[in-house]
Design an enzyme around this catalytic site. Structure first.
Site, PDB file in Angstrom:
ATOM      1  N   ILE A  16       0.396  -0.758   0.397  1.00  0.00           N
ATOM      2  CA  ILE A  16      -0.398   0.108   0.025  1.00  0.00           C
ATOM      3  C   ILE A  16       1.165   1.292   0.006  1.00  0.00           C
ATOM      4  O   ILE A  16      -0.051   2.125  -0.529  1.00  0.00           O
ATOM      5  CB  ILE A  16      -0.684   0.222   1.454  1.00  0.00           C
ATOM      6  CG1 ILE A  16      -2.063  -1.145   1.202  1.00  0.00           C
ATOM      7  CG2 ILE A  16      -1.731   1.373   1.230  1.00  0.00           C
ATOM      8  CD1 ILE A  16      -2.652  -0.946   2.673  1.00  0.00           C
ATOM      9  N   GLY A  19       8.054   3.860   3.379  1.00  0.00           N
ATOM     10  CA  GLY A  19       8.101   5.040   3.599  1.00  0.00           C
ATOM     11  C   GLY A  19       9.692   4.934   4.279  1.00  0.00           C
ATOM     12  O   GLY A  19      10.064   4.020   4.705  1.00  0.00           O
ATOM     13  N   GLY A  20      10.569   6.492   6.112  1.00  0.00           N
ATOM     14  CA  GLY A  20      11.611   5.577   6.176  1.00  0.00           C
ATOM     15  C   GLY A  20      11.986   4.919   6.579  1.00  0.00           C
ATOM     16  O   GLY A  20      12.272   3.906   7.606  1.00  0.00           O
ATOM     17  N   MET A  21      10.417   3.787   8.274  1.00  0.00           N
ATOM     18  CA  MET A  21      10.548   3.170   8.837  1.00  0.00           C
ATOM     19  C   MET A  21       9.673   1.981   8.258  1.00  0.00           C
ATOM     20  O   MET A  21      10.042   0.729   9.055  1.00  0.00           O
ATOM     21  CB  MET A  21       9.401   3.476   9.717  1.00  0.00           C
ATOM     22  CG  MET A  21       9.446   4.783  10.376  1.00  0.00           C
ATOM     23  SD  MET A  21       7.939   5.009  11.556  1.00  0.00           S
ATOM     24  CE  MET A  21       7.226   5.839  10.513  1.00  0.00           C
ATOM     25  N   GLY A  22       9.583   2.106   7.035  1.00  0.00           N
ATOM     26  CA  GLY A  22       9.171   0.505   6.730  1.00  0.00           C
ATOM     27  C   GLY A  22       8.136   0.667   5.600  1.00  0.00           C
ATOM     28  O   GLY A  22       7.562   1.803   4.853  1.00  0.00           O
ATOM     29  N   VAL A  24       3.848  -0.625   4.062  1.00  0.00           N
ATOM     30  CA  VAL A  24       2.418  -0.911   4.665  1.00  0.00           C
ATOM     31  C   VAL A  24       1.525  -2.374   3.670  1.00  0.00           C
ATOM     32  O   VAL A  24       1.935  -1.719   2.638  1.00  0.00           O
ATOM     33  CB  VAL A  24       1.689  -0.481   5.379  1.00  0.00           C
ATOM     34  CG1 VAL A  24       0.225  -0.784   5.885  1.00  0.00           C
ATOM     35  CG2 VAL A  24       2.000   0.918   6.080  1.00  0.00           C
ATOM     36  N   LYS A  39       1.779  -4.003   8.586  1.00  0.00           N
ATOM     37  CA  LYS A  39       3.368  -3.111   8.666  1.00  0.00           C
ATOM     38  C   LYS A  39       4.504  -3.640   8.813  1.00  0.00           C
ATOM     39  O   LYS A  39       5.165  -4.169   9.779  1.00  0.00           O
ATOM     40  CB  LYS A  39       2.622  -1.942   9.243  1.00  0.00           C
ATOM     41  CG  LYS A  39       1.502  -1.263   9.096  1.00  0.00           C
ATOM     42  CD  LYS A  39       1.142   0.527  10.788  1.00  0.00           C
ATOM     43  CE  LYS A  39      -0.087   0.937   9.765  1.00  0.00           C
ATOM     44  NZ  LYS A  39       0.151   1.914  10.893  1.00  0.00           N
ATOM     45  N   ASP A 139       3.910  11.453  17.123  1.00  0.00           N
ATOM     46  CA  ASP A 139       3.621  11.871  14.772  1.00  0.00           C
ATOM     47  C   ASP A 139       2.751  12.342  14.157  1.00  0.00           C
ATOM     48  O   ASP A 139       1.728  11.707  13.297  1.00  0.00           O
ATOM     49  CB  ASP A 139       3.811  10.901  14.002  1.00  0.00           C
ATOM     50  CG  ASP A 139       4.708  12.015  13.175  1.00  0.00           C
ATOM     51  OD1 ASP A 139       5.433  12.684  12.552  1.00  0.00           O
ATOM     52  OD2 ASP A 139       4.763  10.251  11.799  1.00  0.00           O
TER      53      ASP A 139
END
Length: 533
Positions: A16, A19-22, A24, A39, A139
């Site tokens: 989907i 981003g920087g954290m992984g 989805v 996620k 965030d």
């Protein structure tokens, strides 16, 4: 077509976002046969076994804590999976369909005060539940809020925020602190302790943007914006938009106080100060000229509290993730590639059916239907067969609402291509009638069954297997509408025919006989309920 699986249970279907954290993924829970969001988080900064073990412990602890936020405005955490190497972790959560709150921000058309207040009030309610756990978001921003068809908000990424705690260690892909500069409170910019008051500051930034269409601070770079968050005073809202009530402007300025203790006491206090700007129960909606067209109305839950779910045909259209069907079947150009894709889809669907995973079995077929239709024609025999197979699976799984329009469309397509009395057309008409009956549309279902019966009798006769089945549906529907005499006029001859064709001991014969017996015991139609025995 076998998808990758996490923990042998969660199949990853479509990516989907990333981003920087992984990343989805939209996935399927193979055990419960439902869509989920998976996620994948990559803790890239973990470089030692000791760090990995510490992260594993914190991951499990924080995932459990996050799962305790019991509020409908937070997607539920279903599972937390950490692989044996500690290199990848997965949060399995409720998959939310909705449109981003970002879509409601437009400098050229600021939201009505009631809409902005309704969004902020819902978010503050979510924060009150989270902070009571306690879980701090860290965030909060419009991109992390989805708006459902009913105008409700879902605040995303509490799970990631709780696990990737910047006040414990920095483990984002870039090594930078978690947060977004346009919504980051001064204490977070400076690396100080993050508290529930930090989320309130971010909420103030969001509310400011909803009301005037632009962020509080709009420096050219992250560094500039962070510096503004720490040192610059926000411009009062009424200098940008004079029609903002003074008390609402005061609330936003209080939320944006540089010192956390000078902000409202908690999220509940924020909600209380928003109440005067919320619509009263029973009040009319805002004029259509002042609100985003075709968008979900966030004031609905305040104007009509605890209202029933809106009917499917009146719900607004949402921005949803739509799989790229062509990408799902990459080798469609050659005929052999298409045939192989369809064959694999049918095989995989059958496997899923054997495991009673009806929703996913239907989706596997759906993935190949669109490209097959483009290659062969939307009303080719194979495409219609695939669609009918998928619709039948929806019925088996009890999803009558989605199956009904498909069977209606299939009946029309088969009527055009093979004729109104051919078996495929009649079967789809019958299935559509069955769906209507299951959805409580008894009158329409009865009319459709009677139409099917007339066609079947002309082709196969009154005592054919298809005719007997349709006659039973008609009799039962007549009973459900209280038309006992008309029902008996159908069911008693049906019982007699079943005895002749299938025998008294056949399951169908006994079922109709029991219906007649119950009507007779209840004194239906003056006690003349037939001679079933």
């Amino acid at each position: 077509m076998q998808a990758d699986a996490v923990a042998g249970r969660y199949e990853l279907i479509e990516e989907i976002s990333s981003g920087g954290m992984g990343t989805v993924w939209r996935g399927f829970d193979a055990v419960l046969d439902r869509e989920v969001a998976v996620k994948l988080i990559r803790p890239d900064a973990i470089v030692s076994a000791a760090q990995a073990e510490e992260f594993a412990l914190r991951f499990r602890r924080e995932a459990r804590v996050t799962a305790r936020i019991q509020h409908h405005g937070v997607p539920q955490v279903y599972d937390a999976v950490l692989d044996r190497s500690y290199e990848q972790l997965y949060l399995v959560m409720e998959l939310v369909h909705g449109t981003s709150l970002r879509a409601f921000i437009d400098p050229g058309q600021p939201l009505p005060v009631s809409w902005a207040a309704a969004f902020a009030a819902q978010i503050s309610t979510v924060l009150s539940y989270a902070h009571a756990v306690p879980v701090i978001h860290r965030d909060l921003k419009p991109d992390n809020v989805l708006v459902t068809a009913e105008g409700g908000v879902k605040v995303l990424d509490f799970g990631i925020a709780a696990i990737l705690r910047t006040d414990v260690t920095r483990i984002t892909a870039t090594g930078s602190s978690l947060g977004t500069s346009q919504y980051m409170p001064p204490e977070q910019v400076q690396g100080a302790t993050v508290t529930p008051h930090s989320d309130l500051y971010a909420l103030g930034c969001v509310l400011h943007e909803l009301l005037c269409g632009s962020p509080v601070f709009d420096g050219d770079t992250d560094f500039t914006r962070m510096n503004q968050q720490v040192y610059d005073a926000p411009k009062p809202l009424r200098e940008i938009r004079p029609d903002i009530p003074a008390e609402l402007e005061r609330l936003v300025l209080d939320l944006l106080a540089k010192i956390p203790e000078q902000r409202p006491a908690d999220a509940y206090a924020v909600y209380e100060r928003l109440v005067p700007f919320l619509p009263a129960p029973g009040s009319p909606p805002e004029p259509s000229s002042t609100v985003p067209s075709d968008g979900p109305d966030p004031t609905l839950m305040f104007r009509r509290p605890n209202a029933p779910r809106r009917r499917a045909d009146t719900a607004p259209v949402l921005e949803r993730f739509t799989p790229d069907l062509h990408a799902s079947v990459p080798s469609l150009a050659p005929d052999t590639g298409l045939r192989n894709s369809i064959k694999a889809a049918i095989s995989r669907s059958d496997e899923l059916l054997d495991e009673d995973r009806f929703a996913q079995a239907a989706e596997v077929l759906e993935i190949v239907i669109a490209p097959a239709g483009e290659a062969q024609g939307a009303e080719s025999s194979q495409v219609l067969s695939l669609r009918a197979r998928r619709a039948a699976i929806l019925v088996i799984g009890g999803d009558y609402r989605r199956a009904l329009p498909e069977f209606d469309a299939l009946a029309a397509a088969y009527t055009r291509t093979t004729g109104p009395s051919r078996e495929d057309a009649l079967e789809c008409l019958q299935q559509a009638a069955f769906c209507r009956a299951e959805l409580g549309q008894a009158t329409a279902a009865l009319r459709q069954f009677q139409d099917v019966l007339g066609r079947v009798k002309r082709v196969k006769g009154d005592a054919s297997e298809a005719a007997l089945e349709v006659r039973r549906h008609i009799g039962v529907l007549l009973l459900s509408e209280g038309k006992v005499r008309e029902a008996l006029d159908i069911l008693q001859p049906l019982y007699d025919d079943l005895c002749l064709v299938q025998g008294k001991n056949h399951e169908s014969t006994q079922e109709v006989g029991e219906i007649l017996a119950r009507v007779r015991l209840a004194g239906g139609a003056g006690g003349e309920a037939g001679q079933a025995s």
